[in-house]
Design an enzyme around this catalytic site. Structure first.
Site, PDB file in Angstrom:
ATOM      1  N   ARG A  57      13.770  48.047  36.480  1.00  0.00           N
ATOM      2  CA  ARG A  57      12.410  48.156  37.000  1.00  0.00           C
ATOM      3  C   ARG A  57      11.915  46.789  37.447  1.00  0.00           C
ATOM      4  O   ARG A  57      11.666  46.561  38.611  1.00  0.00           O
ATOM      5  CB  ARG A  57      11.482  48.757  35.929  1.00  0.00           C
ATOM      6  CG  ARG A  57      10.070  48.968  36.411  1.00  0.00           C
ATOM      7  CD  ARG A  57       9.149  49.488  35.317  1.00  0.00           C
ATOM      8  NE  ARG A  57       8.859  48.486  34.286  1.00  0.00           N
ATOM      9  CZ  ARG A  57       7.912  48.629  33.365  1.00  0.00           C
ATOM     10  NH1 ARG A  57       7.196  49.742  33.319  1.00  0.00           N
ATOM     11  NH2 ARG A  57       7.706  47.684  32.467  1.00  0.00           N
TER      12      ARG A  57
ATOM     13  N   LYS B 247      -3.191  45.198  29.624  1.00  0.00           N
ATOM     14  CA  LYS B 247      -3.225  45.546  31.050  1.00  0.00           C
ATOM     15  C   LYS B 247      -4.110  46.784  31.257  1.00  0.00           C
ATOM     16  O   LYS B 247      -4.402  47.510  30.294  1.00  0.00           O
ATOM     17  CB  LYS B 247      -1.799  45.808  31.545  1.00  0.00           C
ATOM     18  CG  LYS B 247      -1.056  46.906  30.805  1.00  0.00           C
ATOM     19  CD  LYS B 247       0.438  46.876  31.101  1.00  0.00           C
ATOM     20  CE  LYS B 247       1.177  47.958  30.327  1.00  0.00           C
ATOM     21  NZ  LYS B 247       2.631  47.821  30.418  1.00  0.00           N
TER      22      LYS B 247
ATOM     23  N   TYR C 263     -13.736  78.674  38.246  1.00  0.00           N
ATOM     24  CA  TYR C 263     -12.973  78.759  39.491  1.00  0.00           C
ATOM     25  C   TYR C 263     -11.790  79.707  39.341  1.00  0.00           C
ATOM     26  O   TYR C 263     -11.077  79.674  38.339  1.00  0.00           O
ATOM     27  CB  TYR C 263     -12.471  77.374  39.889  1.00  0.00           C
ATOM     28  CG  TYR C 263     -13.567  76.509  40.454  1.00  0.00           C
ATOM     29  CD1 TYR C 263     -14.268  76.883  41.598  1.00  0.00           C
ATOM     30  CD2 TYR C 263     -13.915  75.318  39.830  1.00  0.00           C
ATOM     31  CE1 TYR C 263     -15.280  76.084  42.106  1.00  0.00           C
ATOM     32  CE2 TYR C 263     -14.924  74.512  40.341  1.00  0.00           C
ATOM     33  CZ  TYR C 263     -15.601  74.905  41.482  1.00  0.00           C
ATOM     34  OH  TYR C 263     -16.601  74.133  41.986  1.00  0.00           O
TER      35      TYR C 263
ATOM     36  N   MET D 132     -14.716  69.836  37.997  1.00  0.00           N
ATOM     37  CA  MET D 132     -14.846  68.394  38.199  1.00  0.00           C
ATOM     38  C   MET D 132     -15.786  67.745  37.172  1.00  0.00           C
ATOM     39  O   MET D 132     -15.502  66.670  36.643  1.00  0.00           O
ATOM     40  CB  MET D 132     -15.355  68.092  39.614  1.00  0.00           C
ATOM     41  CG  MET D 132     -15.340  66.606  39.940  1.00  0.00           C
ATOM     42  SD  MET D 132     -16.080  66.211  41.523  1.00  0.00           S
ATOM     43  CE  MET D 132     -14.872  66.839  42.656  1.00  0.00           C
TER      44      MET D 132
HETATM   45  C1  LIG Z   1       3.166  47.892  29.089  1.00  0.00           C
HETATM   46  C2  LIG Z   1       4.177  46.954  28.603  1.00  0.00           C
HETATM   47  C3  LIG Z   1       4.256  46.643  27.231  1.00  0.00           C
HETATM   48  C4  LIG Z   1       3.452  47.374  26.188  1.00  0.00           C
HETATM   49  O1  LIG Z   1       4.058  48.640  25.978  1.00  0.00           O
HETATM   50  P1  LIG Z   1       3.525  49.666  24.886  1.00  0.00           P
HETATM   51  O2  LIG Z   1       4.521  50.761  24.919  1.00  0.00           O
HETATM   52  O3  LIG Z   1       2.166  50.085  25.341  1.00  0.00           O
HETATM   53  O4  LIG Z   1       3.475  48.948  23.590  1.00  0.00           O
HETATM   54  C5  LIG Z   1       5.144  45.640  26.834  1.00  0.00           C
HETATM   55  N1  LIG Z   1       5.928  45.014  27.733  1.00  0.00           N
HETATM   56  C6  LIG Z   1       5.903  45.315  29.058  1.00  0.00           C
HETATM   57  C7  LIG Z   1       6.805  44.596  29.977  1.00  0.00           C
HETATM   58  C8  LIG Z   1       5.042  46.303  29.536  1.00  0.00           C
HETATM   59  O5  LIG Z   1       5.038  46.610  30.826  1.00  0.00           O
END
Ligand SMILES: *Cc1c(COP(=O)(O)O)cnc(C)c1O
Length: 383
Positions: free
Chosen positions: A143, A45, A263, A309
């Site tokens: 979640r 992802k 800054y 930046m």
């Molecule tokens: C992001 C995610 C993972 C991978 O998690 P890592 O800690 O990066 O290995 C696996 N399962 C779900 C549902 C996730 O959202």
């Protein structure tokens, strides 16, 4: 003039990000060595945690990886176009309302997180079916996923015309091996599974794999560990480092005593000081709060003042005169300062550092797939 989103000319860019695909492959093998029979998928992802999902998937295909997880339908559609029809691509957030047709046509696997998502996918399955689906149950993270009451209420007919490929859940505290929540989630997962039609199961992310074979089930879903983030915080990192980041020196200065730098004049010289200004800042994804250091020839060069930046000032007093010269590169992520080190300095986690590294860098993919035919063959033998 338009600036390309992925700058390709290293002479014209401020910083260079290297991504070692062999290290990702090695990490896949290291995780595989901890499994007793479970299949190892890969979570890609957010464009492979910012490192380039398509290249990572192709590299992992040559290691035998056949299943990939992304978060959004849009990510899955893009990945399908990049990888072709063979690999399994799961959509962790599920298919958003209105995206069912496109996802069904692309042969994607919806993760149904609610009865609503399941029924919408089932409707699409009547038109395109049978469509593959995964069910996510909430074993205690609150979640995503079907709540226990929802799982109990689900009618068996909700699965009619669907191809149930996976029952999964996600651990909230897997990076804390001693946390009793892990065992509680595991028991809850077991119970919820029994209420659903029989299907392969999946619970473990990267850290979950290290909780032992009890947590591995039929398929594991590592992301971060593949990219070198330590899945066992507090213990030695069992993974290889994947990412390197180097920034270019723009100019050097000789400053007198009692001079303000950057800054807010957040740094004031207490001795005469030699400084170098480097071409990276928070707009590149460098955490503004990370008052870290850069490294050259193994010598630590602390930041002097705030991160801007597009630039950062370094104290280079420890370097011999004449070094560095303009255009020279200093190390910001590498053997002396890992992604996890940087995260600790910035008060965040390696995940956020990785996914924050922006599109402004010149990117170098090391050890990419040289033999495209091999990859094609690997995909071809997928099922
Ligand atoms: C992001 C995610 C993972 C991978 O998690 P890592 O800690 O990066 O290995 C696996 N399962 C779900 C549902 C996730 O959202």
């Amino acid at each position: 003039m338009a600036v390309p989103s992925t700058p390709s000319d290293s002479a014209a860019t401020g910083a260079i990000l290297t991504i070692d695909l062999q290290a990702i492959r090695d990490n896949y093998r290291r995780l595989g060595a901890r499994l007793s029979g479970a299949e190892c998928a890969a979570v890609v992802k957010a464009d492979g945690y910012g490192l380039g999902a398509a290249d990572i998937c192709n590299a992992l295909a040559s290691e035998g990886c056949r299943a990939f997880f992304v978060a959004h339908p849009a990510e899955a559609l893009e990945l399908r176009t990049a990888l072709g029809p063979q690999p399994d691509i799961y959509i962790l957030n599920g298919v958003y309302p209105g995206a069912e047709e496109a996802c069904a046509r692309a042969g994607l696997i919806a993760v149904a997180n609610s009865t609503e998502q399941l029924l919408a996918w089932q409707a699409a399955s009547r038109r395109h079916g049978p469509l593959p689906v995964a069910i996510q149950v909430d074993s205690g993270m609150s979640r995503l996923g079907m709540a226990p009451s929802e799982v109990r209420a689900i009618a068996p007919s909700a699965f009619d015309g669907l191809d149930l490929r996976l029952v999964m859940s996600h651990l909230a505290c897997a990076d804390e091996a001693q946390n009793p929540i892990n065992g509680m989630q595991r028991s809850a997962f077991e119970e919820l599974r029994r209420l659903l039609p029989d299907a392969p199961a999946s619970l473990a992310n990267s850290s979950g794999i290290f909780l032992g074979t009890d947590f591995q089930y039929d398929l594991v879903r590592p992301g971060a560990a593949l990219y070198g983030v330590n899945p066992t915080p507090g213990q030695d990192n069992p993974m290889r480092q994947v990412v390197g980041l180097q920034a270019k020196v723009i100019q050097t200065r000789e400053l007198a005593i009692d001079i303000g730098i950057g800054y807010g004049h957040a740094y004031r010289t207490t001795t005469p000081l030699r400084t170098a200004t480097i071409a990276i800042g928070y707009a590149d994804g460098w955490p503004r709060r990370a008052g870290a250091a850069a490294w050259l020839d193994g010598i630590r060069l602390p930041f002097a003042g705030r991160v801007s930046m597009d630039s950062i000032v370094l104290d280079i007093s420890a370097l011999p005169p004449g070094r560095p010269v303009a255009g020279e590169l200093v190390e910001l992520i590498g053997p002396h300062q890992t992604v996890d080190d940087l995260a600790a300095i910035a008060g965040t986690i390696g995940y956020e550092v990785l996914t924050g590294l922006g599109g402004r860098f010149h990117r170098i993919l090391e050890n990419g797939v040289v033999d495209r035919d091999m990859t094609a063959k690997a995909w071809g033998s997928a099922r």
